[in-house]
Write a protein that holds these residues in place. Structure first.
Motif, PDB file in Angstrom:
ATOM      1  N   THR A 156       0.835  -1.197   0.000  1.00 40.57           N
ATOM      2  CA  THR A 156       0.000   0.000   0.000  1.00 40.57           C
ATOM      3  C   THR A 156       0.871   1.249   0.000  1.00 40.57           C
ATOM      4  OG1 THR A 156      -0.043   0.205   2.403  1.00 40.57           O
ATOM      5  CG2 THR A 156      -1.730  -1.186   1.398  1.00 40.57           C
ATOM      6  N   PRO A 157       0.380   2.344  -0.574  1.00 44.91           N
ATOM      7  CA  PRO A 157       1.073   3.613  -0.366  1.00 44.91           C
ATOM      8  C   PRO A 157       1.196   3.884   1.127  1.00 44.91           C
ATOM      9  CG  PRO A 157      -0.625   3.847  -2.047  1.00 44.91           C
ATOM     10  CD  PRO A 157      -0.818   2.490  -1.428  1.00 44.91           C
ATOM     11  N   THR A 158       2.207   4.610   1.504  1.00 44.03           N
ATOM     12  CA  THR A 158       2.405   4.931   2.915  1.00 44.03           C
ATOM     13  C   THR A 158       1.463   6.064   3.323  1.00 44.03           C
ATOM     14  OG1 THR A 158       4.283   6.301   2.202  1.00 44.03           O
ATOM     15  CG2 THR A 158       4.778   4.098   3.021  1.00 44.03           C
ATOM     16  N   MET A 159       1.647   6.564   4.514  1.00 43.67           N
ATOM     17  CA  MET A 159       0.745   7.563   5.103  1.00 43.67           C
ATOM     18  C   MET A 159       1.087   8.980   4.632  1.00 43.67           C
ATOM     19  SD  MET A 159       0.587   8.452   9.151  1.00 43.67           S
ATOM     20  CE  MET A 159      -0.431   9.770   9.816  1.00 43.67           C
ATOM     21  N   PRO A 208       0.154   0.307   9.720  1.00 45.17           N
ATOM     22  CA  PRO A 208       1.090   0.483  10.833  1.00 45.17           C
ATOM     23  C   PRO A 208       1.535   1.920  11.039  1.00 45.17           C
ATOM     24  CG  PRO A 208       1.657  -1.467   9.575  1.00 45.17           C
ATOM     25  CD  PRO A 208       0.577  -0.774   8.806  1.00 45.17           C
ATOM     26  N   LEU A 209       1.803   2.658   9.971  1.00 49.86           N
ATOM     27  CA  LEU A 209       2.234   4.051  10.115  1.00 49.86           C
ATOM     28  C   LEU A 209       1.129   4.909  10.733  1.00 49.86           C
ATOM     29  CD1 LEU A 209       4.094   4.440   6.715  1.00 49.86           C
ATOM     30  CD2 LEU A 209       5.167   4.609   8.965  1.00 49.86           C
ATOM     31  N   MET A 240       8.131   0.535   8.282  1.00 48.09           N
ATOM     32  CA  MET A 240       7.868  -0.031   6.964  1.00 48.09           C
ATOM     33  C   MET A 240       8.595  -1.357   6.777  1.00 48.09           C
ATOM     34  SD  MET A 240       8.238   3.507   4.790  1.00 48.09           S
ATOM     35  CE  MET A 240       8.139   2.682   3.191  1.00 48.09           C
ATOM     36  N   ALA A 241       9.869  -1.403   7.160  1.00 45.85           N
ATOM     37  CA  ALA A 241      10.644  -2.643   7.040  1.00 45.85           C
ATOM     38  C   ALA A 241      10.016  -3.743   7.881  1.00 45.85           C
ATOM     39  CB  ALA A 241      12.094  -2.394   7.455  1.00 45.85           C
ATOM     40  N   PHE A 242       9.598  -3.360   9.096  1.00 52.95           N
ATOM     41  CA  PHE A 242       8.939  -4.312   9.988  1.00 52.95           C
ATOM     42  C   PHE A 242       7.667  -4.857   9.335  1.00 52.95           C
ATOM     43  CE2 PHE A 242       5.875  -5.437  13.217  1.00 52.95           C
ATOM     44  CZ  PHE A 242       6.614  -6.170  14.137  1.00 52.95           C
ATOM     45  N   ALA A 243       6.878  -3.966   8.723  1.00 51.71           N
ATOM     46  CA  ALA A 243       5.629  -4.379   8.080  1.00 51.71           C
ATOM     47  C   ALA A 243       5.895  -5.357   6.946  1.00 51.71           C
ATOM     48  CB  ALA A 243       4.878  -3.153   7.563  1.00 51.71           C
ATOM     49  N   LEU A 244       6.890  -5.054   6.126  1.00 48.57           N
ATOM     50  CA  LEU A 244       7.202  -5.921   4.984  1.00 48.57           C
ATOM     51  C   LEU A 244       7.598  -7.317   5.467  1.00 48.57           C
ATOM     52  CD1 LEU A 244       9.438  -4.836   1.952  1.00 48.57           C
ATOM     53  CD2 LEU A 244       9.205  -7.190   2.704  1.00 48.57           C
ATOM     54  N   LEU A 245       8.523  -7.369   6.413  1.00 50.72           N
ATOM     55  CA  LEU A 245       9.013  -8.659   6.888  1.00 50.72           C
ATOM     56  C   LEU A 245       7.948  -9.415   7.671  1.00 50.72           C
ATOM     57  CD1 LEU A 245      12.563  -7.413   7.904  1.00 50.72           C
ATOM     58  CD2 LEU A 245      12.027  -9.006   6.041  1.00 50.72           C
ATOM     59  N   SER A 246       7.166  -8.669   8.449  1.00 51.18           N
ATOM     60  CA  SER A 246       6.111  -9.311   9.233  1.00 51.18           C
ATOM     61  C   SER A 246       5.034  -9.899   8.332  1.00 51.18           C
ATOM     62  CB  SER A 246       5.503  -8.295  10.202  1.00 51.18           C
ATOM     63  OG  SER A 246       4.498  -8.899  10.988  1.00 51.18           O
ATOM     64  N   ASP A 247       4.588  -9.125   7.345  1.00 51.64           N
ATOM     65  CA  ASP A 247       3.538  -9.610   6.454  1.00 51.64           C
ATOM     66  C   ASP A 247       4.019 -10.754   5.564  1.00 51.64           C
ATOM     67  OD1 ASP A 247       1.792  -7.838   7.546  1.00 51.64           O
ATOM     68  OD2 ASP A 247       1.680  -6.497   5.820  1.00 51.64           O
ATOM     69  N   MET A 248       5.317 -10.845   5.341  1.00 52.20           N
ATOM     70  CA  MET A 248       5.882 -11.946   4.563  1.00 52.20           C
ATOM     71  C   MET A 248       6.355 -13.099   5.442  1.00 52.20           C
ATOM     72  SD  MET A 248       5.544 -11.573   1.305  1.00 52.20           S
ATOM     73  CE  MET A 248       3.873 -11.109   1.785  1.00 52.20           C
TER      74      MET A 248
END
Length: 466
Positions: A156-159, A208-209, A240-248
């Motif tokens: 998704t685009p960020t905030m 998350p943001l 953002m990095a946390f979101a990417l790794l967590s969702d994957m």
């Protein structure tokens, strides 16, 4: 009432047709259901695989991408992946299409993360025509990613931080400030639908943001991790990095060590994430040698707030140590002769977490990795990305001229020629930058290998009163 025989035949024929139609519809629905795919739940990676981070200026910042690289460097030190940042400031989906062959396909990615939309919405209230352009270009971009055998991971685009925009000095349209974050939510929701229906990866950067921001503003109304309203600062990029790794769904824990005594007094242990040896247990403490499979995930000092906001260490990098059956008292833990902390026997029985302790040698080793990768991204990686800014300006101008047909604006023609000259050295800059980046990465793979560490836990003797 009597009906002619022909009427009964027509009724039967109509009933048969309706039955056939219902059966056909049901078969079509079943066929459609069979084609539904599960969204990608995790990245399956092995040495040699390539990941391309495709995006705009938020990717061009070389921050969330850097922190994701740090994770892989420390969590999988025996697996060497290929990372390529393909972000360009100001990019829209069309711009990514214009440079796709050289900036994406050429790196033969297994996965392509896509972070686009912030610029595509044009910083104004929702406009259906603008969204249609984004829709068409993104669909084409996704098709091109699939066409080279890669799996898209749509993000998704960020905030857009409206409060930060209002606090800033830059004049902005009040309606756009109020509504643009909602526009990005719409774009991201559509991407989620595409990913879900097509079996792609999906990462929620927006949630998350926004969620962290509203939680922190309950304590500090002026809080922001996006000071210019658009580009997340280093802490926000950790989110953002946390979101990417967590969702994957990557591997979240570094290690778990538990030491205790059997009924006969013999020391015993269970361990995950490495190999424990030379275990010794006495009334005064415990000692053992530990060779971990990986290092903790740490980030440079400027990004530390992001690690705290996400509880990054506990949730994604835990190094847990539990020592049971110790006599009451306080115990001093040293690793390779360096004291890293003191703990009570009850705390040790519950467990202590070491991943965020800067005194441990493994934390210090991981920080060396992070700082070397920061040098890599701040230097050659960003240098390579900057040359693509020129290409983007060139591609946009060329499209503008092509649309003019035979009646071309000569000033624009001259500007295009100048940009073309500046691009003459692009391949050389790319090659030199990649060589410099690889040299730094070679150093990273020299220092990211876990080492056997000697753990000594000994009881602290209280000082005698004089």
């Amino acid at each position: 009432m009597k009906y002619p025989k022909i009427s009964y035949q027509l009724i039967r024929l109509a009933a048969v047709c309706l039955l056939l139609q219902a059966t056909t519809l049901l078969s079509a629905q079943e066929a459609e259901q069979k084609t539904h795919q599960a969204p990608l739940s995790k990245m399956e990676l092995q040495t040699g695989d390539s990941i391309v981070f495709l995006g705009d200026s938020i990717t061009h910042q070389c921050l969330y991408t850097q922190y994701v690289e740090d994770f892989f460097y420390t969590r999988y030190p025996k697996m060497r992946l290929k990372f390529h940042n393909a972000g360009v400031g100001g990019a829209k989906a069309w711009d990514a299409l214009a440079r796709f062959d050289r900036d994406v396909a050429a790196y033969h990615p297994k996965y392509v993360t896509v972070l686009l939309g912030m610029n595509d919405g044009r910083y104004q209230p929702f406009n259906d025509e603008i969204f249609k352009t984004y829709y068409d270009d993104m669909k084409e971009l996704i098709s091109k990613i699939e066409g080279i055998g890669a799996t898209p991971i749509l993000m998704t685009p960020t905030m857009f931080d409206a409060r930060a925009a209002r606090m800033g000095k830059r004049p902005r349209d009040p309606a756009s400030v109020e509504l643009y974050n909602s526009v990005l939510a719409y774009y991201g929701t559509w991407l989620r639908e595409v990913a879900t229906e097509s079996g792609f990866g999906f990462v929620d950067m927006y949630g998350p943001l926004n969620n962290i921001t509203i939680a922190e503003r309950q304590k500090n109304p002026q809080f922001t991790i996006i000071r210019d309203a658009v580009h997340p600062d280093a802490p926000g990029q950790v989110v953002m990095a946390f979101a990417l790794l967590s969702d994957m769904n990557v591997q979240r824990q570094v290690s778990r060590i538990t030491v205790s005594k059997k009924a006969n007094g013999e020391a015993t242990s269970t361990a995950r994430g490495g190999k424990l040896s030379d275990l010794k247990y006495s009334d005064n403490g415990v000692s053992f040698t530990w060779l971990a499979d990986s290092l903790p995930w740490v980030v440079p000092a400027e990004a530390k707030l992001g690690a705290e906001l996400t509880k990054l260490g506990h949730r994604m990098s835990q190094e847990s140590l539990s020592i049971h059956d110790l006599p009451p008292g306080r115990y001093e833990l040293s690793i390779d002769g360096e004291v890293v902390g003191q703990y009570s026997n009850t705390t040790l029985a519950r467990h202590v977490e070491l991943q965020g302790n800067p005194k441990t040698p493994q934390y210090q080793q991981a920080m060396q990795v992070a700082l070397l990768n920061k040098e890599r991204n701040d230097g050659p990686v960003k240098n390579k990305r900057n040359t693509w800014r020129v290409f983007q300006a060139y591609a946009r101008m060329k499209r503008e001229l092509d649309a003019q047909g035979d009646q071309k604006d000569q000033k624009t023609v001259a500007k295009l020629a100048e940009l073309d000259k500046r691009l003459a050295d692009q391949d050389r800059v790319i090659q030199e930058s990649e060589a410099a980046a690889k040299a730094l990465e070679d150093k990273i793979y020299e220092i990211n290998q876990p080492e056997a560490r000697k753990y000594v836990l000994k009881k602290v003797t209280a000082a005698k009163k004089k």
